[in-house]
Design a protein around this motif. Structure first.
Motif, short mmCIF file in Angstrom:
data_model
loop_
_atom_site.label_atom_id
_atom_site.label_comp_id
_atom_site.label_asym_id
_atom_site.label_seq_id
_atom_site.Cartn_x
_atom_site.Cartn_y
_atom_site.Cartn_z
N UNK A 102 -6.12 -4.22 0.93
CA UNK A 102 -7.40 -4.82 0.53
C UNK A 102 -8.55 -3.83 0.71
N UNK A 103 -8.58 -3.15 1.84
CA UNK A 103 -9.66 -2.20 2.14
C UNK A 103 -9.67 -1.04 1.15
N UNK A 104 -8.54 -0.39 0.95
CA UNK A 104 -8.50 0.80 0.10
C UNK A 104 -8.62 0.45 -1.38
N UNK A 105 -8.22 -0.74 -1.78
CA UNK A 105 -8.34 -1.15 -3.17
C UNK A 105 -9.76 -1.48 -3.58
N UNK A 106 -10.66 -1.61 -2.63
CA UNK A 106 -12.04 -1.96 -2.92
C UNK A 106 -12.97 -0.79 -3.13
N UNK A 107 -12.47 0.43 -3.09
CA UNK A 107 -13.32 1.61 -3.24
C UNK A 107 -13.51 1.97 -4.71
N UNK B 226 -5.37 8.60 -0.17
CA UNK B 226 -5.32 7.28 0.44
C UNK B 226 -5.34 7.38 1.96
N UNK B 227 -4.63 8.36 2.51
CA UNK B 227 -4.62 8.55 3.96
C UNK B 227 -6.00 8.82 4.52
N UNK B 228 -6.80 9.58 3.79
CA UNK B 228 -8.17 9.86 4.23
C UNK B 228 -9.02 8.59 4.22
N UNK B 229 -8.83 7.75 3.22
CA UNK B 229 -9.59 6.50 3.14
C UNK B 229 -9.17 5.55 4.26
N UNK B 230 -7.88 5.40 4.45
CA UNK B 230 -7.35 4.50 5.47
C UNK B 230 -7.81 4.90 6.88
N UNK B 231 -7.97 6.19 7.11
CA UNK B 231 -8.43 6.66 8.42
C UNK B 231 -9.95 6.60 8.57
#
Length: 163
Positions: free
Chosen positions: A111-116, A151-156
């Motif tokens: 949900x978090x990463x899909x909203x960028x 994606x890893x950068x966004x998730x972190x």
């Protein structure tokens, strides 16, 4: 050279490890309270059972023994027990323990990463979560290192606008 790469040898949906893909994890020096690298370092250096082999020296075969695992026990069982303990300690923040489950983090990342806006593609997000893309898509759409790194950068919690 700027990330920790985690590779699961098998998962619930891939018991033989044919479709494993590495997951890139990055440090977040601007937000140490959510930094996974700092959390791992705190765990490693506060756990008495860590061997020199796990820290990069010594006999590599020793790393595979049960007595020298960074996270001993069955992964799902250990994680479930940890989550229950953490939720008991965080109950005073206003959320009921029943609001969370073992899939909450994985679903939350999606949900978090899909909203960028301009963020990672949904394919990379689904692959990171370990979700199937369907029969046809699984044949033609495959993991790409760059997508998982983004994606890893966004998730972190790293800023997308920082070079």
């Amino acid at each position: 050279s700027d990330s920790i790469v985690v590779d699961y040898s098998k998962t619930k949906s891939d018991q033989v490890g044919e479709k494993t893909t590495p997951k890139h994890i990055y440090a977040n020096p601007q937000k140490p309270h959510i930094c996974p690298v700092l959390a791992l370092a705190l765990h490693v250096f506060s756990t008495a059972s860590v061997s020199p082999a796990q820290l990069g020296g010594g006999d590599a075969a020793a790393v595979n023994t049960a007595a020298h695992k960074i996270f001993p026990g069955a992964p799902y069982d250990s994680y479930s027990k940890w989550l229950i303990l953490a939720l008991q300690h965080l109950a005073n923040l206003g959320n009921a323990a029943t609001d969370f489950g073992t899939h909450s983090f994985r679903k939350g990342v999606v949900s978090y990463s899909g909203g960028f806006l301009g963020g990672p593609g949904i394919i990379a997000i689904f692959l990171r979560a370990g979700w199937s893309l369907g029969g046809v898509q699984d044949r033609y759409i495959h993991f790409q290192d760059g997508s998982d790194q983004f994606l890893g950068r966004i998730v972190c919690g790293l800023n997308l606008n920082d070079g």
